[in-house]
Design an enzyme around this catalytic site. Structure first.
Site, PDB file in Angstrom:
ATOM      1  N   GLU A 108       1.052  -1.096  -0.198  1.00 20.75           N
ATOM      2  CA  GLU A 108      -0.067   0.395  -0.345  1.00 20.75           C
ATOM      3  C   GLU A 108       0.677   1.413   0.152  1.00 20.75           C
ATOM      4  OE1 GLU A 108      -3.693  -1.061   1.928  1.00 20.75           O
ATOM      5  OE2 GLU A 108      -2.430  -0.837   3.058  1.00 20.75           O
ATOM      6  N   CYS A 121       3.611   8.429   1.003  1.00 21.06           N
ATOM      7  CA  CYS A 121       4.250   7.756   1.464  1.00 21.06           C
ATOM      8  C   CYS A 121       4.457   6.249   1.175  1.00 21.06           C
ATOM      9  CB  CYS A 121       3.682   7.353   3.360  1.00 21.06           C
ATOM     10  SG  CYS A 121       3.929   6.061   4.248  1.00 21.06           S
ATOM     11  N   CYS A 128       6.284  -7.216   7.705  1.00 25.31           N
ATOM     12  CA  CYS A 128       7.671  -6.010   8.184  1.00 25.31           C
ATOM     13  C   CYS A 128       8.180  -7.710   9.271  1.00 25.31           C
ATOM     14  CB  CYS A 128       7.393  -5.366   8.769  1.00 25.31           C
ATOM     15  SG  CYS A 128       8.866  -4.635  10.027  1.00 25.31           S
ATOM     16  N   CYS A 132       6.484  -5.438  16.312  1.00 23.99           N
ATOM     17  CA  CYS A 132       5.875  -3.998  16.712  1.00 23.99           C
ATOM     18  C   CYS A 132       4.822  -4.163  17.189  1.00 23.99           C
ATOM     19  CB  CYS A 132       5.981  -2.828  16.395  1.00 23.99           C
ATOM     20  SG  CYS A 132       7.729  -2.311  16.396  1.00 23.99           S
ATOM     21  N   CYS A 135       1.870  -2.504  15.583  1.00 17.31           N
ATOM     22  CA  CYS A 135       1.306  -2.249  14.446  1.00 17.31           C
ATOM     23  C   CYS A 135       0.814  -3.521  13.693  1.00 17.31           C
ATOM     24  CB  CYS A 135       2.434  -1.535  13.977  1.00 17.31           C
ATOM     25  SG  CYS A 135       3.137  -1.666  11.911  1.00 17.31           S
ATOM     26  N   SER A 210      12.027   6.430   8.129  1.00 14.19           N
ATOM     27  CA  SER A 210      11.449   6.069   9.676  1.00 14.19           C
ATOM     28  C   SER A 210      12.072   4.758   9.369  1.00 14.19           C
ATOM     29  CB  SER A 210      10.266   6.040   9.609  1.00 14.19           C
ATOM     30  OG  SER A 210       9.855   5.776  10.989  1.00 14.19           O
ATOM     31  N   ASN A 235       9.504   5.416  20.944  1.00 11.87           N
ATOM     32  CA  ASN A 235       8.211   5.270  21.478  1.00 11.87           C
ATOM     33  C   ASN A 235       8.201   4.927  22.952  1.00 11.87           C
ATOM     34  OD1 ASN A 235       7.491   5.340  18.481  1.00 11.87           O
ATOM     35  ND2 ASN A 235       7.912   3.103  18.058  1.00 11.87           N
ATOM     36  N   CYS A 352      -1.055   5.854   9.642  1.00 17.79           N
ATOM     37  CA  CYS A 352       0.178   5.356  10.100  1.00 17.79           C
ATOM     38  C   CYS A 352      -0.199   3.471  11.145  1.00 17.79           C
ATOM     39  CB  CYS A 352       1.200   5.891  11.451  1.00 17.79           C
ATOM     40  SG  CYS A 352       1.757   7.113  10.497  1.00 17.79           S
TER      41      CYS A 352
HETATM   42  N1  SAH Z   1       9.357   0.644  10.065  1.00 14.28           N
HETATM   43  C1  SAH Z   1       9.213   1.760  10.253  1.00 14.28           C
HETATM   44  C2  SAH Z   1       8.365   2.712   9.039  1.00 14.28           C
HETATM   45  C3  SAH Z   1       7.179   2.180   9.386  1.00 14.28           C
HETATM   46  S1  SAH Z   1       5.649   2.369  10.777  1.00 14.28           S
HETATM   47  C4  SAH Z   1       9.590   2.174  11.234  1.00 14.28           C
HETATM   48  O1  SAH Z   1       9.003   1.411  12.161  1.00 14.28           O
HETATM   49  O2  SAH Z   1       9.870   3.684  11.999  1.00 14.28           O
HETATM   50  C5  SAH Z   1       6.166   4.327  10.595  1.00 14.28           C
HETATM   51  C6  SAH Z   1       5.740   4.810  11.906  1.00 14.28           C
HETATM   52  O3  SAH Z   1       4.415   4.160  12.231  1.00 14.28           O
HETATM   53  C7  SAH Z   1       6.806   4.503  13.336  1.00 14.28           C
HETATM   54  O4  SAH Z   1       6.761   5.251  13.831  1.00 14.28           O
HETATM   55  C8  SAH Z   1       5.563   3.875  13.665  1.00 14.28           C
HETATM   56  O5  SAH Z   1       6.096   3.840  15.353  1.00 14.28           O
HETATM   57  C9  SAH Z   1       4.384   4.267  13.374  1.00 14.28           C
HETATM   58  N2  SAH Z   1       3.375   3.444  13.839  1.00 14.28           N
HETATM   59  C10 SAH Z   1       3.445   1.801  13.915  1.00 14.28           C
HETATM   60  N3  SAH Z   1       1.794   1.478  13.875  1.00 14.28           N
HETATM   61  C11 SAH Z   1       0.892   2.675  14.834  1.00 14.28           C
HETATM   62  C12 SAH Z   1      -0.426   2.535  14.910  1.00 14.28           C
HETATM   63  N4  SAH Z   1      -0.958   2.312  14.921  1.00 14.28           N
HETATM   64  N5  SAH Z   1      -0.703   3.998  15.548  1.00 14.28           N
HETATM   65  C13 SAH Z   1       0.373   4.943  15.177  1.00 14.28           C
HETATM   66  N6  SAH Z   1       1.580   4.898  14.549  1.00 14.28           N
HETATM   67  C14 SAH Z   1       2.169   3.821  14.295  1.00 14.28           C
HETATM   68 FE1  SF4 Z   2       7.421  -2.899  10.959  1.00 12.91          FE
HETATM   69 FE2  SF4 Z   2       7.787  -0.424  11.877  1.00 12.91          FE
HETATM   70 FE3  SF4 Z   2       5.732  -1.995  11.927  1.00 12.91          FE
HETATM   71 FE4  SF4 Z   2       7.758  -2.450  13.966  1.00 12.91          FE
HETATM   72  S1  SF4 Z   2       6.423  -0.458  13.598  1.00 12.91           S
HETATM   73  S2  SF4 Z   2       6.225  -3.893  12.919  1.00 12.91           S
HETATM   74  S3  SF4 Z   2       9.072  -1.886  12.270  1.00 12.91           S
HETATM   75  S4  SF4 Z   2       6.516  -1.460  10.166  1.00 12.91           S
END
Ligand code: SAH
Ligand code: SF4
Length: 363
Positions: A108, A121, A128, A132, A135, A210, A235, A352
């Site tokens: 996406e 974006c 991934c 995390c 996410c 990022s 975070n 995000c």
């Molecule tokens: N993998 C990279 C980039 C993709 S995620 C990373 O983790 O940095 C981009 C951003 O979205 C990151 O800062 C991540 O912590 C944040 N993110 C992930 N899930 C989220 C959510 N549900 N709400 C808000 N931000 C989120």
């Molecule tokens: Fe991957 Fe970034 Fe999501 Fe963590 S926040 S699972 S590194 S996409």
């Protein structure tokens, strides 16, 4: 819980018999053409301009290249485009594209509408590996890396469609699906094509990568000719909480990560973006707020607070808007620059951390 194993996964071969044009940086293309056909580097410049600036993929239209050379190039390169299979437009003007990349795999990309600019974006992987806990993409696991070609094709696909809306992106962020630094070489080459004045021509000031905090890759990026701003998803303010929500913290704990950021080579007046996803009651306590400025001492940075965008079933809650504003004010009192990333495109699950693809969704 086991740490994710960061192995390289294969990316598919481009069209059989021909190589994908979109997989070369200009210097690689120039070397390739010199080696195979004895062409001067001027040819690579011309090709880049036709393809990336004039959006002409048909060699017979490249009138400043002589016919015999065009025929050779025709047999050598594929210029296949990616078509999106679904496009959703949010009430706030944000657009989300579902793009099939290969067989049953999709990524996406999101065009985020902001008052003074549009930010594209893009994704760097299908899924991934980092897992995390908050996410949505993390729930997929890593399906595979995107090739350079696929990263560039995403940009070209969205750029082409932007004409239908009379807009264009001015900025780009690698904050879609995936961990860009886990796919370092393909990311680096894609950024070189984006930066190139003969290519897409987007300066490093307009691009942000990022990362979850892969320390060796951050160091490598500091030495890379590819130019982009660095954003790091912090975070949390304690190893205990960070390891709980981001398993990678067990491998690269806070102090190691922060020391890497203190040593990161930054151009004059540049700053690292520290992303902080606020998870209600988990990492947004008054103790966290006191610790955060202390942790960031010595790092030229700005803080981007991201109120959590909820994902059903993952068990986290968004903080109140007031809480996010309280944090912003308190950090600013400490002399930090702090902004809040209010969510965009939430009605189409484009915010995000909400990007996820599966076969049901792609139908
Ligand atoms: N993998 C990279 C980039 C993709 S995620 C990373 O983790 O940095 C981009 C951003 O979205 C990151 O800062 C991540 O912590 C944040 N993110 C992930 N899930 C989220 C959510 N549900 N709400 C808000 N931000 C989120
Ligand atoms: Fe991957 Fe970034 Fe999501 Fe963590 S926040 S699972 S590194 S996409």
């Amino acid at each position: 819980m086991a740490l994710p194993v960061l192995t390289e996964t294969a990316v598919p071969e481009p069209s059989p018999g021909r190589v994908s044009f979109f997989s070369f940086s200009r210097s690689e293309l120039s070397d390739y053409l010199a080696e195979r056909f004895g062409f001067s580097s001027y040819r690579a410049n011309q090709l880049f301009q036709w393809v990336y600036q004039k959006e002409v993929y048909d060699l017979s239209s490249m009138t400043n290249i002589k016919k015999s050379d065009r025929e050779v190039l025709e047999e050598t390169f594929a210029f296949s485009e990616l078509e999106y299979s679904n496009r959703q437009v949010s009430v706030d003007g944000t657009r989300k594209y579902l793009i099939p990349v290969f067989q049953d795999h999709h990524v996406e990309s999101v065009m985020i509408k902001q008052p003074t600019r549009m930010t594209l974006c893009v994704s760097s992987q299908v899924g991934c590996a980092l897992g995390c806990k908050f996410c949505q993409t993390g729930t997929m696991g890593l399906i595979r890396h995107l090739s350079t070609e696929e990263i560039i094709q995403q940009v070209l696909t969205v750029r082409k469609d932007a004409a239908n809306f009379g807009d264009m992106f001015s900025n780009m962020v690698f904050m879609g699906m995936g961990e860009p630094f886990h796919n370092f070489d393909n990311l680096e080459r894609a950024i070189l094509i984006l930066n190139d004045d003969f290519g897409i021509g987007l300066s490093g000031r307009k691009i942000t990568v990022s990362t979850v905090g892969l320390v060796p890759a951050i160091k490598k990026f500091g030495d890379s000719p590819a130019e982009a701003n660095l954003a790091v998803s912090l975070n949390a303010t304690t190893d205990e909480v960070r390891s709980e929500i981001m398993p990678i913290n067990r491998k690269f704990p806070l102090e190691v990560l922060l020391q890497t950021l203190r040593e990161f080579p930054l151009r004059r007046r540049k700053r690292i973006t520290i992303e902080y996803v606020m998870l209600g009651g988990v990492n947004d306590t008054e103790g966290d707020l006191r610790r955060l400025p202390k942790l960031l001492r010595g790092i030229p940075c700005k803080v981007n607070l991201i109120p959590y965008n909820s994902n059903a079933g993952l068990g986290f809650e968004s903080p109140s808007d007031d809480k996010a504003r309280h944090w912003q004010r308190a950090l600013m009192k400490e002399g930090l620059t702090a902004t809040i990333r209010w969510s965009k495109g939430q009605d189409i699950d484009a915010a995000c951390g909400q990007l996820v693809t599966n076969s049901i969704k792609s139908r």
